[in-house]
Scaffold this motif. Sequence first.
Motif, PDB file in Angstrom:
ATOM      1  N   GLY A  39     -77.447 -63.307   4.574  1.00 47.52           N
ATOM      2  CA  GLY A  39     -76.788 -63.648   5.690  1.00 47.52           C
ATOM      3  C   GLY A  39     -75.814 -63.163   5.953  1.00 47.52           C
ATOM      4  O   GLY A  39     -74.804 -63.425   7.088  1.00 47.52           O
ATOM      5  N   ARG A  40     -75.194 -62.075   5.033  1.00 52.22           N
ATOM      6  CA  ARG A  40     -73.799 -61.579   5.104  1.00 52.22           C
ATOM      7  C   ARG A  40     -74.103 -60.072   5.365  1.00 52.22           C
ATOM      8  O   ARG A  40     -74.717 -59.545   4.887  1.00 52.22           O
ATOM      9  CB  ARG A  40     -73.047 -61.816   3.754  1.00 52.22           C
ATOM     10  CG  ARG A  40     -72.923 -63.413   3.406  1.00 52.22           C
ATOM     11  CD  ARG A  40     -71.530 -64.181   4.096  1.00 52.22           C
ATOM     12  NE  ARG A  40     -71.570 -65.398   3.867  1.00 52.22           N
ATOM     13  CZ  ARG A  40     -71.193 -65.998   2.583  1.00 52.22           C
ATOM     14  NH1 ARG A  40     -70.835 -65.312   1.907  1.00 52.22           N
ATOM     15  NH2 ARG A  40     -71.368 -67.436   2.580  1.00 52.22           N
ATOM     16  N   LYS A  41     -73.048 -59.633   6.259  1.00 55.21           N
ATOM     17  CA  LYS A  41     -73.058 -58.104   6.568  1.00 55.21           C
ATOM     18  C   LYS A  41     -72.273 -57.319   5.647  1.00 55.21           C
ATOM     19  O   LYS A  41     -71.262 -58.117   5.139  1.00 55.21           O
ATOM     20  CB  LYS A  41     -72.565 -57.797   7.896  1.00 55.21           C
ATOM     21  CG  LYS A  41     -73.526 -58.314   8.912  1.00 55.21           C
ATOM     22  CD  LYS A  41     -74.779 -57.378   9.023  1.00 55.21           C
ATOM     23  CE  LYS A  41     -75.605 -57.830  10.095  1.00 55.21           C
ATOM     24  NZ  LYS A  41     -76.922 -56.953   9.918  1.00 55.21           N
ATOM     25  N   ALA A  42     -72.670 -56.380   5.017  1.00 56.19           N
ATOM     26  CA  ALA A  42     -71.725 -55.431   3.858  1.00 56.19           C
ATOM     27  C   ALA A  42     -70.782 -54.776   4.826  1.00 56.19           C
ATOM     28  O   ALA A  42     -71.029 -54.131   5.897  1.00 56.19           O
ATOM     29  CB  ALA A  42     -72.577 -54.269   3.205  1.00 56.19           C
ATOM     30  N   PHE A  43     -69.572 -54.411   4.007  1.00 51.97           N
ATOM     31  CA  PHE A  43     -68.682 -53.603   4.599  1.00 51.97           C
ATOM     32  C   PHE A  43     -69.017 -52.239   3.857  1.00 51.97           C
ATOM     33  O   PHE A  43     -69.011 -52.142   2.708  1.00 51.97           O
ATOM     34  CB  PHE A  43     -67.265 -54.158   4.144  1.00 51.97           C
ATOM     35  CG  PHE A  43     -66.075 -53.161   4.473  1.00 51.97           C
ATOM     36  CD1 PHE A  43     -65.731 -53.216   5.598  1.00 51.97           C
ATOM     37  CD2 PHE A  43     -65.661 -52.507   3.377  1.00 51.97           C
ATOM     38  CE1 PHE A  43     -64.461 -52.252   6.149  1.00 51.97           C
ATOM     39  CE2 PHE A  43     -64.450 -51.529   3.823  1.00 51.97           C
ATOM     40  CZ  PHE A  43     -64.026 -51.377   5.135  1.00 51.97           C
ATOM     41  N   VAL A  44     -69.008 -51.257   4.814  1.00 55.30           N
ATOM     42  CA  VAL A  44     -69.362 -49.883   4.337  1.00 55.30           C
ATOM     43  C   VAL A  44     -68.147 -49.091   4.238  1.00 55.30           C
ATOM     44  O   VAL A  44     -67.440 -48.836   4.975  1.00 55.30           O
ATOM     45  CB  VAL A  44     -70.503 -49.248   5.617  1.00 55.30           C
ATOM     46  CG1 VAL A  44     -70.928 -47.952   4.851  1.00 55.30           C
ATOM     47  CG2 VAL A  44     -71.795 -50.145   5.843  1.00 55.30           C
ATOM     48  N   THR A  45     -68.016 -48.768   2.912  1.00 59.28           N
ATOM     49  CA  THR A  45     -66.685 -47.881   2.666  1.00 59.28           C
ATOM     50  C   THR A  45     -67.089 -46.431   2.622  1.00 59.28           C
ATOM     51  O   THR A  45     -66.007 -45.491   2.741  1.00 59.28           O
ATOM     52  CB  THR A  45     -66.353 -48.366   1.160  1.00 59.28           C
ATOM     53  OG1 THR A  45     -67.333 -48.151   0.320  1.00 59.28           O
ATOM     54  CG2 THR A  45     -65.885 -49.877   1.137  1.00 59.28           C
ATOM     55  N   GLY A  46     -68.257 -45.877   2.604  1.00 59.97           N
ATOM     56  CA  GLY A  46     -68.570 -44.735   2.493  1.00 59.97           C
ATOM     57  C   GLY A  46     -69.232 -44.048   3.747  1.00 59.97           C
ATOM     58  O   GLY A  46     -69.240 -44.722   4.821  1.00 59.97           O
TER      59      GLY A  46
END
Length: 128
Positions: A39-46
């Motif tokens: 239920g958590r959204k990822a932080f996209v670094t690339g």
Amino acid sequence: MILAGAKFITTNRDPSPKKPGWNNLGIAATTAMIEEATGRKAFVTGKPSPVMMRSARKFLGLETSETTVIGDTMETDIQGGVQMGYKTILVLSGISSKDTLGHYAFKPDMIASSVDEIKFPLNWWEGK
């Protein structure tokens, strides 16, 4: 670990190839599974994150007008470059194909069958 408070960071949102003979999942599929499970959204670094695109350009000491992104995926490589105002070259030796280019509201500045086909210096480097 994510449910216990670990930060969820993913490198990119590359789609799965969806081509016969390719047997790997794209990071987007793996990330989606973890997002659904936690239920958590990822932080996209690339790619296509502006964080990565801007950092790479600055590390190379380039201005926006001097930067060209070459990639094989419309959803990450080309979209990221377009959103940053960089020139883009789509190579058709990977995930994206000419048949699907009409699916996108953006387009690359150039299309090549493979990286070997790209002739340097690029015509938009004139006067640099």
